[in-house]
Design a protein around this motif. Structure first.
Motif, PDB file in Angstrom:
ATOM      1  N   ARG A 112       0.840  -1.218   0.000  1.00 24.90           N
ATOM      2  CA  ARG A 112       0.000   0.000   0.000  1.00 24.90           C
ATOM      3  C   ARG A 112       0.866   1.256   0.000  1.00 24.90           C
ATOM      4  O   ARG A 112       0.568   2.214  -0.703  1.00 24.90           O
ATOM      5  CB  ARG A 112      -0.937   0.021   1.214  1.00 24.90           C
ATOM      6  CG  ARG A 112      -2.087  -0.956   1.105  1.00 24.90           C
ATOM      7  CD  ARG A 112      -3.069  -0.873   2.263  1.00 24.90           C
ATOM      8  NE  ARG A 112      -2.398  -0.841   3.559  1.00 24.90           N
ATOM      9  CZ  ARG A 112      -2.614   0.099   4.486  1.00 24.90           C
ATOM     10  NH1 ARG A 112      -3.472   1.064   4.295  1.00 24.90           N
ATOM     11  NH2 ARG A 112      -1.970   0.042   5.641  1.00 24.90           N
ATOM     12  N   ASP A 113       1.926   1.241   0.799  1.00 26.90           N
ATOM     13  CA  ASP A 113       2.828   2.392   0.839  1.00 26.90           C
ATOM     14  C   ASP A 113       3.503   2.582  -0.514  1.00 26.90           C
ATOM     15  O   ASP A 113       3.631   3.707  -0.997  1.00 26.90           O
ATOM     16  CB  ASP A 113       3.875   2.217   1.939  1.00 26.90           C
ATOM     17  CG  ASP A 113       4.844   3.385   1.994  1.00 26.90           C
ATOM     18  OD1 ASP A 113       4.374   4.543   2.081  1.00 26.90           O
ATOM     19  OD2 ASP A 113       6.062   3.155   1.924  1.00 26.90           O
ATOM     20  N   SER A 116       1.222   4.101  -3.002  1.00 32.33           N
ATOM     21  CA  SER A 116       1.101   5.532  -2.735  1.00 32.33           C
ATOM     22  C   SER A 116       2.313   6.287  -3.276  1.00 32.33           C
ATOM     23  O   SER A 116       2.186   7.340  -3.896  1.00 32.33           O
ATOM     24  CB  SER A 116       0.949   5.757  -1.229  1.00 32.33           C
ATOM     25  OG  SER A 116       0.971   7.122  -0.921  1.00 32.33           O
ATOM     26  N   ARG A 117       3.484   5.735  -3.035  1.00 33.65           N
ATOM     27  CA  ARG A 117       4.710   6.345  -3.554  1.00 33.65           C
ATOM     28  C   ARG A 117       4.696   6.375  -5.076  1.00 33.65           C
ATOM     29  O   ARG A 117       5.130   7.354  -5.684  1.00 33.65           O
ATOM     30  CB  ARG A 117       5.940   5.571  -3.088  1.00 33.65           C
ATOM     31  CG  ARG A 117       6.251   5.752  -1.621  1.00 33.65           C
ATOM     32  CD  ARG A 117       7.341   4.772  -1.190  1.00 33.65           C
ATOM     33  NE  ARG A 117       7.612   4.868   0.214  1.00 33.65           N
ATOM     34  CZ  ARG A 117       8.743   5.343   0.725  1.00 33.65           C
ATOM     35  NH1 ARG A 117       9.705   5.743  -0.070  1.00 33.65           N
ATOM     36  NH2 ARG A 117       8.911   5.409   2.029  1.00 33.65           N
TER      37      ARG A 117
END
Length: 183
Positions: A112-113, A116-117
């Protein structure tokens, strides 16, 4: 890089007030060197105390902002700093450690991170390409323009690298989840 040298560079490009400088900084050098407006104002005061910049007399009228310009000592400091030899800084990104941790502890929500990145890097890449198309499509290729374009191209290459890296990391993380039967 140091904030004082970034500010000296921006003021040599065009003398301006602290608020104008902060806005310009956000739209140019700020892509490569982050600073809050508070840090910028604090550093302007320090540069003035060092005799590297001077505040110009404010224009007549209430609320007029003081513009700053670089003094010869500031120009000489920037020349000295620019001519120094600096070792490249090693990559120090907590994402790399988090990926290694994921390899050791097993699947987490790290994907998920990274997604997002990926979106952030795609947005910045689109912005850099828009700036390139707007600011460098035409015009006389002076040394200054070519150097400005070179800096922008470095940003484009870096964002392209991060977009590719994030896509690859997502592919590995999703494939690992699929192999283990996770949705």
């Amino acid at each position: 890089m140091s904030l004082p040298h970034a500010l000296l560079t921006a003021l040599l490009e065009r003398p301006c007030s602290g608020s104008e400088l902060a806005g310009r900084f956000d739209r140019s050098i700020g892509f490569f060197w982050q600073a809050t407006h508070q840090q910028i104002y604090r550093e302007l005061k320090r540069l003035e105390e060092l005799g590297w910049i001077t505040a110009l007399a404010p224009e007549a009228g209430r609320g007029r902002k003081r513009a700053y310009e670089v003094r010869p000592a500031g120009r000489e400091e920037l020349r000295r700093w620019t001519g120094e030899v600096h070792e490249p800084k090693p990559l120090r990104d907590e994402l790399m450690v988090r990926l290694r941790a994921e390899a050791v502890i097993g699947p987490t929500d790290l994907v998920r991170d990274i997604e997002s990145r990926l979106a952030l890097h795609q947005d910045k890449l689109a912005l850099y390409r828009e700036i390139e198309g707007r600011d460098f499509a035409e015009g006389v290729p002076t040394r200054q323009r070519e150097l400005h374009h070179l800096v922008l191209q470095a940003g484009i290459m870096a964002e392209t690298l991060w977009v590719d890296f994030c896509r690859k990391a997502i592919g590995v993380l999703v494939a690992d989840d699929a192999a283990k039967g996770k949705p």
